[in-house]
Design an enzyme around this catalytic site. Sequence first.
Site, mmCIF file in Angstrom:
data_model
loop_
_atom_site.group_PDB
_atom_site.id
_atom_site.type_symbol
_atom_site.label_atom_id
_atom_site.label_comp_id
_atom_site.label_asym_id
_atom_site.label_seq_id
_atom_site.Cartn_x
_atom_site.Cartn_y
_atom_site.Cartn_z
ATOM 1 N N ASP A 512 34.963 14.628 1.157
ATOM 2 C CA ASP A 512 34.796 15.122 2.946
ATOM 3 C C ASP A 512 35.545 14.232 3.670
ATOM 4 O OD1 ASP A 512 33.561 16.492 4.652
ATOM 5 O OD2 ASP A 512 32.491 14.696 5.643
ATOM 6 N N THR A 514 35.772 13.907 7.696
ATOM 7 C CA THR A 514 35.700 13.355 9.425
ATOM 8 C C THR A 514 34.896 12.432 8.799
ATOM 9 O OG1 THR A 514 35.695 15.658 10.379
ATOM 10 C CG2 THR A 514 34.314 13.481 10.991
ATOM 11 N N ASP A 707 30.043 10.974 4.654
ATOM 12 C CA ASP A 707 28.648 10.306 5.600
ATOM 13 C C ASP A 707 28.238 10.380 5.383
ATOM 14 O OD1 ASP A 707 29.013 12.557 6.764
ATOM 15 O OD2 ASP A 707 30.823 12.336 8.646
#
Length: 813
Positions: A512, A514, A707
């Site tokens: 991913d 962010t 995250d």
Amino acid sequence: MTGHNEQDCFHCSLPVPKNSSYPVEIDGQERAMCCPGCQAVAKAIVDGGLTSFYKHRTETSPTARAAIPDVLQELTLYDKPELQKTFVSTDDKNIKQASLILEGIVCAACVWLNERHISALPGVVEFRVNYSTHRARVRWDNEQIKLSDILQAISAIGYLAHPFDASRQEAVYKKERSIALRRLAIAGLGAVQVMMLAVALYAGDYSGMDAGLENFMRWVSLLIATPVVFYSARSFFSSAWRDLKVRQLGMDVPVSLAIGLAYAASCWATVTRSGEVYFDSVTMFTFFLLAGRFLEMGARQKAGQAAEELVKLLPAMATRVTDDGDETVAVTELAIGDKVRIKPGDSVPADGVILEGRSSIDESLLTGESYPLAKTIGEKVIGGTVNIESPLLIEVEKVGEDTVLASIQRLLDRAQTEKPSIAKMADKVAGVFVGFLLVLVTAVYFWWWQHEPDQAFWIALSLLVVTCPCALSLATPAAMTAATGTLTRLGVLTTRGHALETLAKVTHVVFDKTGTLTKGRLALEKIIIPSDIDEQFSLNIAAALEVGSEHPVAKVFLQKELSSKSFITKDIEAISGQGVTGLIDGVRYRLGCFAFVSDVMNNLKNKDLLEYKPEHATEIYLANERELLAVFYLSDELREEAAESIQALKKLGKKVWLVSGDNEAAVSYIAGQLGIDNSRHSMKPEDKLEIIQELQNQGEVVAMIGDGVNDAPVLATAQVSIAMGGGTQLAQASADMVLLSEHLPHLVDAMKMAKRSVNVVYQNLGWALVYNLMALPLASMGYIAPWMAAIGMSASSLVVVLNALRLNKSVDV
């Protein structure tokens, strides 16, 4: 035992009411009880293996409780909620979980026996034992079974279990080491003395010896060998008896048979003055076995050292600030809301938030991060970290099992007690092999009995010992414990037993963006207002929608100071992968990606304002039900080590993907900067799932790194999932691994360690199998003496553990 009337309660001798039925089987006979209380106590006594209580009592018990042995009464204390607060946690399904210490574990077979016995209890969801640390992880349904019942069941098969306590475990280690040293010393002294007498007896056989002197030496050898067998070798017999009581063939069964039969045969030869005595083989055999296990104990405890270092991070005492001044209290007495003063150099006693002061915090032992982190008022600190520079005053937010450190310990325990598929296979092979070995020994014995009767017994004895599959069962747990311990020190927490085994097979690594490849600390670069509202109002609306969210985007708006106007918010709802919506002062607003607000774009009053298109920024749109109100451009900084980590993964032969919900420009910019060839933009969670599943359908093994905030479904789908660390996410971590340090090169280290650990496991299994395949025919043909068999078996187990300890070193390959 006192007299007993058939119509009286067998337990307390009170009359049994008519038409009542509370039977308990005691010593093979069904006994009547007068009430459920007596029935429960009698069952506890029987289940605890204490039926001799009824044979030796001089009077009947006046009450049910009076008959419960002290040890069983003490165990029931652990069912009290106020006591369980310190060591028991409860998950979302109301399943309780605790960490226990097991005393009496001497080999891998003990672990297998406990797991098999306790897992079969109704209400026990999971029971796993870490052989390296002797810690057990138990999960149970409190509606079906109590913790005291589980502890009693462990006691019933000859082991002692109690809730985990760091200081008590240290005492258990010292006690085990002390007992092992005493047994080893007595066996060593006995072996040396008996060996001297054996040399004289062998010399006498060659040159001639008076029959009386020979008999005297035999009796002296018997006298010296007896404490070796009944004290030093006692652990082998106890372990074997435990296995046989539950109708299992553990690895100490052949060892005990070998020692017991050799000793018994030698005693018979001494008493009858016929045949040969082999007290020298018995004592030397016991000594070599104990020496091997003693060395293995030290190596095993070293392999589990990382987990124990985590346990010791919390200080014993803390300085609590009260209205009457500072007071020193035990850390276990701290409660949520307490204010604690932390001096420079002291450890943080619990999770909390800084109220006063500014300092640097060393989190290296917890996260692997080598540099101290600057902390100031309003920032959170984690229990177990160290205050470096200046005094701090914190307010306690989490204590006991709710802290980040406790979460890490639980996850690490789970990883080290769960067994990968290769370990389960080895356990099955070892269990079958013991049965096969006993059959083979019997066949070999009868063959030699027909051809050379004098050699039959000793050849069977050697075969029993030399092929004991201890090394086979040690091969995987020793390696996995050492590997997970090393990675924990680097800040890579392994939370599932299969993680390393699967990670070694990974072909595709999917990131991913962010908070993973970027720092996740977004900054507001620009605001475009294509409507009649002002910037401050748009920020206030966005912040009101994001209150309570942990997403990196939310933090950007929540950092902005709201105006004095208080909003009335209702029905705030986060839509995964799209944005958030809710009623604010009666008006419905939406904040999120372009697709989330696209239906009102036709009402845009000033389209020219949207020509601003920074290539690396993320666009977040704010709209009501009628029109677009604002566009926020957020930029995120790449992690310094991201590019080198991506290149390192490519060198390892991994294909790297980037999937993100951000716009095409932002994703393409990041992919270009990092050299990622495969990237996808504007991805919803279901789109990410499709990509993972498509790769898996092609036979690829996928590792997903996210995250952990909005990637849970995708993380769960990948064969191995890795979540970036963070205190708020860690307690609910569902990933197979957690990158506590958030240092991407450590991800590469984990990949290398996974490959090394699997290689070591295969080396261990290969050594164990080759050793047994070589030793079996040699022993069957009479080329291995009993003392040689003892050395061989001990050495094979030690080789496996020492090979696993290589994983405690650097992960460079």
